[in-house]
Design an enzyme around this catalytic site. Structure first.
Site, PDB file in Angstrom:
ATOM      1  N   ASP A  65      -0.563  15.865  20.200  1.00 24.68           N
ATOM      2  CA  ASP A  65      -0.304  16.999  21.105  1.00 24.68           C
ATOM      3  C   ASP A  65       0.129  18.263  20.365  1.00 24.68           C
ATOM      4  O   ASP A  65       0.767  19.134  20.948  1.00 24.68           O
ATOM      5  CB  ASP A  65       0.754  16.625  22.150  1.00 24.68           C
ATOM      6  CG  ASP A  65       0.298  15.494  23.058  1.00 24.68           C
ATOM      7  OD1 ASP A  65      -0.914  15.399  23.307  1.00 24.68           O
ATOM      8  OD2 ASP A  65       1.166  14.703  23.486  1.00 24.68           O
ATOM      9  N   HIS A  69      -9.445  10.546   1.611  1.00 22.42           N
ATOM     10  CA  HIS A  69      -8.409   9.553   1.370  1.00 22.42           C
ATOM     11  C   HIS A  69      -7.146   9.838   2.173  1.00 22.42           C
ATOM     12  O   HIS A  69      -6.208   9.046   2.178  1.00 22.42           O
ATOM     13  CB  HIS A  69      -8.072   9.485  -0.123  1.00 22.42           C
ATOM     14  CG  HIS A  69      -7.394   8.221  -0.543  1.00 22.42           C
ATOM     15  ND1 HIS A  69      -6.028   8.141  -0.749  1.00 22.42           N
ATOM     16  CD2 HIS A  69      -7.876   6.969  -0.769  1.00 22.42           C
ATOM     17  CE1 HIS A  69      -5.714   6.908  -1.102  1.00 22.42           C
ATOM     18  NE2 HIS A  69      -6.807   6.177  -1.116  1.00 22.42           N
ATOM     19  N   ASP A 105      16.594  11.485  -7.872  1.00 21.40           N
ATOM     20  CA  ASP A 105      18.039  11.714  -7.667  1.00 21.40           C
ATOM     21  C   ASP A 105      18.457  11.512  -6.212  1.00 21.40           C
ATOM     22  O   ASP A 105      19.464  12.075  -5.780  1.00 21.40           O
ATOM     23  CB  ASP A 105      18.442  13.120  -8.141  1.00 21.40           C
ATOM     24  CG  ASP A 105      18.409  13.258  -9.661  1.00 21.40           C
ATOM     25  OD1 ASP A 105      18.450  12.220 -10.343  1.00 21.40           O
ATOM     26  OD2 ASP A 105      18.329  14.393 -10.151  1.00 21.40           O
ATOM     27  N   LYS A 135       3.165   4.551  -0.922  1.00 25.40           N
ATOM     28  CA  LYS A 135       3.159   5.590  -1.956  1.00 25.40           C
ATOM     29  C   LYS A 135       4.404   6.451  -1.770  1.00 25.40           C
ATOM     30  O   LYS A 135       4.596   7.066  -0.714  1.00 25.40           O
ATOM     31  CB  LYS A 135       1.922   6.476  -1.853  1.00 25.40           C
ATOM     32  CG  LYS A 135       0.626   5.796  -2.250  1.00 25.40           C
ATOM     33  CD  LYS A 135      -0.121   5.291  -1.078  1.00 25.40           C
ATOM     34  CE  LYS A 135      -1.489   4.735  -1.512  1.00 25.40           C
ATOM     35  NZ  LYS A 135      -2.234   4.195  -0.382  1.00 25.40           N
ATOM     36  N   HIS A 195       0.820  -1.215   0.000  1.00 28.22           N
ATOM     37  CA  HIS A 195       0.000   0.000   0.000  1.00 28.22           C
ATOM     38  C   HIS A 195       0.854   1.266   0.000  1.00 28.22           C
ATOM     39  O   HIS A 195       0.322   2.382   0.079  1.00 28.22           O
ATOM     40  CB  HIS A 195      -0.921  -0.029   1.231  1.00 28.22           C
ATOM     41  CG  HIS A 195      -2.094   0.870   1.168  1.00 28.22           C
ATOM     42  ND1 HIS A 195      -2.347   1.847   2.100  1.00 28.22           N
ATOM     43  CD2 HIS A 195      -3.109   0.958   0.271  1.00 28.22           C
ATOM     44  CE1 HIS A 195      -3.452   2.481   1.798  1.00 28.22           C
ATOM     45  NE2 HIS A 195      -3.952   1.969   0.689  1.00 28.22           N
ATOM     46  N   LYS A 234      -4.432  10.343   5.225  1.00 31.44           N
ATOM     47  CA  LYS A 234      -4.073   9.605   6.430  1.00 31.44           C
ATOM     48  C   LYS A 234      -3.124  10.497   7.235  1.00 31.44           C
ATOM     49  O   LYS A 234      -1.928  10.569   6.968  1.00 31.44           O
ATOM     50  CB  LYS A 234      -3.376   8.284   6.087  1.00 31.44           C
ATOM     51  CG  LYS A 234      -4.172   7.399   5.087  1.00 31.44           C
ATOM     52  CD  LYS A 234      -3.716   7.598   3.689  1.00 31.44           C
ATOM     53  CE  LYS A 234      -4.204   6.552   2.714  1.00 31.44           C
ATOM     54  NZ  LYS A 234      -5.633   6.353   2.612  1.00 31.44           N
TER      55      LYS A 234
END
Length: 526
Positions: A428, A421, A181, A176, A174, A423
């Site tokens: 704190d 979508h 470079d 991404k 999952h 996450k």
């Protein structure tokens, strides 16, 4: 998850069981490779080194919440590449933005840039195989993580294979990530596709990328190298129909040229903006300032969940980092997750936090905005228990009343197809976690995930401000329990406060379907 036929697959697998097999092509010969050893010898690397010199040991970050900016920066990073491009994605669609990115990669390869692309195979759709055309170029290597043997797109056949090889195919990558470079990178929750860049009227997925430079980029490259060398990362040449001819490659170039000429007015503006170099040019020049902070890459090993435990965390490093950081919150936990299925462990964490009077606020998907009914059905079991603990729960609306913080324009929002979508975790208001992990059982225990844990009150405040914008009454439903203990959804329409105990849905059929699915004990797979 395979949305179609998933229910029947899971039920059949509980009867059939079975052991994990090796992916097709596992014995195919591979040429070992690693990330660029001397990024400072490239223009991007030299700029990154100069910027980092004033911040010893720290890395620089800039949050990209607008979908269009996520697309533009990817294109501009690829155009700026001098030596290497490494890309790792769960989904790489063959739609307009996917094809434009493919074309940019092809141009980079033509000028001598080495390209490595690793994609998962769990949600491959018809048309996505266009990316395989790149493998015909000698400077491009494409690998598929844990592939299906069947390379077509007939859902029933894929479902049958999934059912018969469940123990292997249930494990998905999952992650991404794109690194150029070994000097600059993007990490976050966005896949490649029009929906993820929020330009598709039929559906927009609100998400975030984090532009990164400094020492943490080498850690991202090390994570990519680990997945690239995994036995589950199969060269596309080893798969049936996986390698395109140079004739097809030339035809693809022509198609990309035609695509650029025929795009709609809004899409054409993105092509113009790519050429302007912004926003990447502003980030690299310092006109768009970076936030410098200490950061740690947290991510799973490619053999999760089958690897034996080693120490306290074993292969599930992301899981351990999220659980530890969440449990350690002292005053407040903010969480944005489209799929919220905490399980027993998550509920224990929330209970312990509330026992210590820590404020817990969560933004997740509503039924009316949900794109995965099965995940929504699992979440439904936790709403009342969460509210009884004192967790503040919000569900994003599909029709936004105010686009501030949404990542997209009012025009695209007017279609009423907004979905969550992103996450994001804020601890704190001092520390954040940004990456690919949802707070659900699939992310915690089955899928591999990657993210950054960053000590930065400045970045924490930026994300908290976005959270506050998205949970305002015009954009989200605030969940409560009415005096009888029934769920209540509160929102605002046209300046008027509204409340209902009937769950907002696109149709009675959607509401009926999710309630039927909620009867099934599938939390561990969601």
């Amino acid at each position: 998850m395979l949305r179609s036929y998933w229910l029947w697959i899971v039920l059949a697998c509980t009867l059939l069981g079975g052991c994990a097999s090796l992916p097709p092509g596992a014995d195919f010969p591979r040429t070992p490779s690693q990330a660029l050893a001397h990024p400072e010898q490239t223009r991007l690397g030299a700029q990154a080194q100069a910027s980092a010199a004033a911040h010893p040991g720290q890395s620089g970050f800039r949050l990209l919440s607008a979908g269009a900016d996520g697309f533009l920066v990817r294109m501009q990073m690829i155009h700026a590449a001098a030596k290497t491009i490494d890309m790792q994605y769960f989904i790489f669609h063959g739609d307009d933005t996917g094809q434009l990115l493919t074309g940019a990669v092809l141009q980079a390869a033509a000028r001598g840039v080495r390209v490595r692309i690793l994609v998962d195979d769990g949600e491959t759709a018809a048309g996505d195989e266009q990316i395989a055309l790149l493998a015909a170029h000698p400077m491009v290597e494409l690998r598929v993580f844990n592939p299906f043997r069947y390379r077509g797109h007939i859902n029933m056949i894929r479902a049958a294979e999934f059912m018969l090889d469940f123990a292997r195919l249930d494990h998905r990558m999952h992650n991404k990530l794109i690194v150029v470079d070994n000097a600059v990178a993007l990490i976050g929750g966005r896949n490649i596709g029009d929906q993820y860049f929020q330009i598709d009227p039929d559906g927009q997925f609100a998400d975030d990328d984090l532009f990164s430079t400094g020492p943490v980029v080498k850690d991202m490259s090390a994570s990519f190298d680990q997945f690239w060398a995994s036995p589950k990362a199969i060269p596309v040449q080893a798969l049936a129909g996986g390698l395109a001819s140079f004739v097809e490659l030339d035809e693809h170039r022509q198609h990309l040229r035609q695509l650029k000429q025929e795009r709609k007015d809004e899409a054409k503006s993105y092509v113009t903006r790519i050429a302007s170099g912004e926003p990447l040019a502003g980030v690299l020049s310092g006109q768009l300032p970076l936030i410098w902070a200490n950061a740690r890459l947290v991510g799973d090993r490619p053999d999760k969940p089958s690897a034996p435990q080693e120490g306290d965390r074993g292969p599930a490093l992301m899981h351990g980092a999220v659980v530890e950081a969440s449990a350690a919150a002292q005053s407040e936990l903010l969480m944005v997750t489209p799929y919220l299925i905490p399980g027993r462990e998550g509920m224990r964490i929330f209970d312990a936090l509330r026992q210590r009077k820590v404020r817990v606020r969560i933004l997740t998907s509503s039924l009316i905005s949900s794109t995965v009914l099965l995940a929504q059905s699992g979440y439904m079991h936790y709403r009342v228990p969460l509210l009884k603990l004192g967790v503040e729960l919000y569900e994003v609306r599909a029709q936004l009343g105010n686009t501030r913080g949404s990542g997209q324009t009012q025009a695209i929002s007017s279609f009423g197809n907004y979905a969550l979508h992103a996450k994001l975790f804020v601890f704190d208001r001092k520390q954040v976690l940004i990456g690919s992990m949802n707070f659900d059982q699939r992310s915690l225990h089955l899928n591999t995930e990657v993210g950054l844990l960053i000590d930065s009150p400045v970045l924490a405040q930026q994300i908290a401000s976005r959270f506050e914008a998205m949970v305002q009454a015009e954009n989200a439903y605030a969940l409560n329990l009415d005096p009888s203990g029934a769920l209540e959804w509160r929102t605002r329409e046209g300046g008027k406060e509204l409340s209902t105990t009937r769950e907002p849905a696109r149709s009675g059929w959607q509401r009926f379907s999710v309630n039927v699915l909620a009867l099934l004990p599938l939390d561990d797979e969601l």
